[in-house]
Design an enzyme around this catalytic site. Structure first.
Site, PDB file in Angstrom:
ATOM      1  N   ASP A  76      13.919   9.803 -24.641  1.00  0.00           N
ATOM      2  CA  ASP A  76      14.263   9.965 -26.052  1.00  0.00           C
ATOM      3  C   ASP A  76      13.054  10.018 -26.966  1.00  0.00           C
ATOM      4  OD1 ASP A  76      17.182  10.047 -26.206  1.00  0.00           O
ATOM      5  OD2 ASP A  76      17.049   8.106 -25.212  1.00  0.00           O
TER       6      ASP A  76
ATOM      7  N   GLU B   5      29.709  11.193 -27.436  1.00  0.00           N
ATOM      8  CA  GLU B   5      28.758  10.504 -26.568  1.00  0.00           C
ATOM      9  C   GLU B   5      28.328   9.214 -27.250  1.00  0.00           C
ATOM     10  OE1 GLU B   5      25.434  12.991 -25.406  1.00  0.00           O
ATOM     11  OE2 GLU B   5      24.451  11.335 -24.369  1.00  0.00           O
TER      12      GLU B   5
END
Lengths: 395, 270
Positions: free
Chosen positions: B59, B48
């Site tokens: 995040d 990824e």
């Protein structure tokens, strides 16, 4: 396409709005949307909210004719100020926090979080949570903590936990991101009270709904006092909650020119004029006009006013500007400060730096032959801005 | 699609996938490319590639810091295609993770075309709600790219079924109710969540968020077909004084995690 005052079912205003959030939040947003719909139909909810608005918040707020200011600007305009600065906690923000805390209670949420820029939404949230005995955490950028120190103290006095945000630009944008992250981690127990008409559906609709009382009162008051509708309705715009609150009542009055005044900033430091200079983009859950660079990164913005220092704007305002129903203009830091001084000396009213941007536009309208009767949302009082003003005079 | 072929073959071989998340351009462009190479050499079927964004709301602090440093060094969506190509050259299927706005800015169709040319196999967009996927899924499909859908512990069953419908490549299980790298999944809860998802799809399920080391990778992989490790890898660079030391530590973490998964499931060497 739906008209601007009846938001589409999917939270779209033309090409703006929608719901762009991590999957973790989606069920929470769907739950909130359902709770809001149910509350709108529930007379007991409306009775409780209007009781609080009257007895706790101090509604209705006056519509005040600023005649010495009219004289100062050449006698041509009638200027009526919607005195949201007189609302409890010192700004219009309480209209929304009262509504949202009642919703949170209906949903069984036990904790409230909020973001704040100028601190007005944080103070309103803290006051409302104290009133209901609910725990409250407010995210505030470090830059704003410094320039709005009195509001930090007020939040703490009312029992809120204030978490300083040191990421990114350390202002409202980053406080909002941090509040979203908290909500992602605690969505099942926590309600996030967004303070403006921004964020994913249903927030823009929901916040506008709770702020609509401003315009409803102002419309009735101006008809009562002047016997006609204003030529212009004026409000400052950061995210846009006080503007949508005022404009909401005039959307179906095409002869009332709606004027959104954004932060023009200062030549060296930039601006925060998303309606005027933004491009389509997604930040904090909604498609709207966004100040961004050529790579789609959110651009640094600047305003002397912490409440307007935000790179995005509510999707409904973006739509109103896009289809020409609302005019977007801007006032610089310097013009806003001058307007603050003018209102203070002419009328004995110290306005917030945010609201001072709207006031600054009166000088333009004074030269505009189409303007004769203005209703301006004086969205907040300026006590919180004393540190910024002193800093400016000292420099 | 080539991505789904890979993820299904890996499962058929009896192995659990380890998918590293690498922020393009962090701690610098060369080191991120070296980490991608290490991932390929460790036998990661999918890598990824994280494209940094100024406001990454899904995040936690590690990826926020990594993103900010990568942006300061000039990383962009277009430059991240180099990392995609590197992953492809080192034998892994590259999947890009980017927030929506940089894609919108490039135009979705242009992005899909250039991503495909770079060798990209799939795209993860953490702030693209399922109801809004129409702006991206068709243009990606036109280029043979999968849009990777995400499911969260808070997602109810009827919604899981809707999400699983068009899902391709693999389904990303957000293993915890939270942001990346801040708390870790409890194996029993993840198993219950994965069980709910399995009722809707037979796609390979990869779990990410909070996979902080080999032990957690093994306990989390029990219930699904692979694990995604991001913050734990990037933290190696934040905690070491220079990129080389960080790279060595991240490489060791990859190898140890891969080994732990193979020890637990006795995968067949390929």
């Amino acid at each position: 396409m739906s008209t601007s005052d009846t938001p589409a079912i999917d939270g779209r205003f033309g090409r703006f709005g929608g719901r762009f959030v991590p999957e973790t939040l989606m069920p929470g947003l769907i739950e909130l949307e359902a709770a809001h719909r149910a509350a709108q139909q529930d007379e007991a909810f409306q009775v409780e909210l209007s009781g609080l608005l009257r007895d706790f918040a101090g509604r209705p707020t006056p519509l005040y004719r600023a005649q010495r200011l009219e004289a100062e600007l050449g006698h041509r305009l009638h200027i009526w100020l919607k005195r949201e600065d007189l609302l409890h906690t010192g700004a219009h923000k309480l209209n929304n926090t009262l509504g949202q805390v009642l919703l949170a209670k209906r949903m069984g949420k036990t904790r409230i979080i909020a973001e704040t820029g100028a601190g007005q939404h944080g103070v309103a949230t803290a006051a409302t949570c104290a009133r209901f005995g609910i725990g409250c955490t407010v995210y505030m950028g470090e830059v704003d903590i410094e320039r709005q120190a009195p509001n930090l103290q007020r939040m703490k006095l009312m029992g809120a936990e204030v978490r300083p945000v040191d990421s990114g630009s350390r202002t409202l944008k980053d406080a909002t991101s941090e509040a979203i992250r908290d909500w992602v981690a605690h969505v099942e127990s926590t309600h996030y009270i967004i303070g403006s008409v921004v964020g994913p559906h249903p927030y823009p609709t929901l916040v506008a709904d709770f702020q609509r009382v401003i315009g409803q009162e102002a419309r009735a008051q101006i008809l009562n006092r002047e016997g006609r509708l204003p030529s212009h309705a004026v409000a400052c715009v950061g995210g846009g909650s006080n503007a949508m609150g005022l404009f909401g009542a005039f959307l179906d009055d095409p002869d009332v020119q709606l004027v959104a005044v954004e932060a023009g900033g200062s030549p060296g430091e930039g601006h925060a004029s998303s309606l005027g200079r933004g491009q389509d983009g997604v930040l904090h859950g909604a498609m709207s006009l966004l100040l961004q660079d050529s790579e789609g990164q959110v651009a640094p913005v600047h305003s002397i006013s912490a409440g307007l220092d935000y790179p995005g704007v509510g999707p409904q305002l973006a739509h109103l500007a896009d289809r020409g129903r609302m005019q977007a203009v801007s006032a610089t830091d310097e013009e806003a400060v001058a307007a603050l001084h003018r209102l203070s000396t002419c009328e004995g009213i110290l306005p917030a730096l945010e609201s001072s941007h709207a006031l600054a536009h009166l000088a333009v309208l004074a030269e505009d032959s189409t303007a004769d009767l203005v209703v301006l949302n004086l969205s907040g009082r300026g006590d919180k801005d004393l540190p910024s003003l002193q800093g400016r005079e000292g420099s | 699609m080539i991505l789904e072929q890979t993820t299904r073959e890996f499962r058929t071989a009896g192995r659990k996938a380890l998918v590293p998340f690498v922020t393009a351009g962090f701690p610098d462009e060369a080191t991120s490319l070296a980490l991608i190479r290490a991932a390929g050499e460790t036998g990661c079927p999918v890598v990824e590639i994280g494209v940094p964004f100024s406001d990454p709301v899904a995040d936690g602090p590690v990826i926020q810091q990594a993103s900010q440093r990568a942006l300061e060094q000039g990383m962009t969506l277009r430059r991240a295609f180099d990392a995609v190509t590197a992953a492809r050259e080192h034998g892994a299927q590259p999947v890009m993770m980017t927030y929506l706005n940089p894609i919108l800015r490039m135009e979705p169709a242009t992005f899909a075309r250039e991503a495909a040319q770079a060798g990209c196999a799939g795209v993860i967009v953490p702030d693209l709600g399922f109801e809004e996927t129409g702006i991206l899924r068709p243009v990606l499909a036109d280029e043979g790219l999968a849009l990777i859908d995400l499911a969260a512990p808070t997602t109810p069953d009827d919604r899981l079924a809707r999400i699983a419908g068009p899902a391709a490549g693999f389904l990303y299980l957000v293993a915890v109710t939270g942001v990346t790298g801040t708390c870790s999944p409890v194996a029993e809860q993840l198993a219950a969540f994965a069980g709910r998802v399995r009722a809707s799809t037979d796609l390979p399920l990869y779990a990410g968020f909070g996979i902080d080391g080999p032990a957690r990778a093994v306990s989390s992989a029990e219930a699904c077909d692979g694990v995604i490790m991001g913050s734990a890898l990037l933290r190696c660079f934040l905690e070491e004084s220079d990129s080389a030391a960080g790279l060595e530590r991240a490489r060791t973490l990859l190898i140890e995690t891969r080994q732990a998964l193979d020890d637990a499931w006795g995968g067949i060497e390929i």
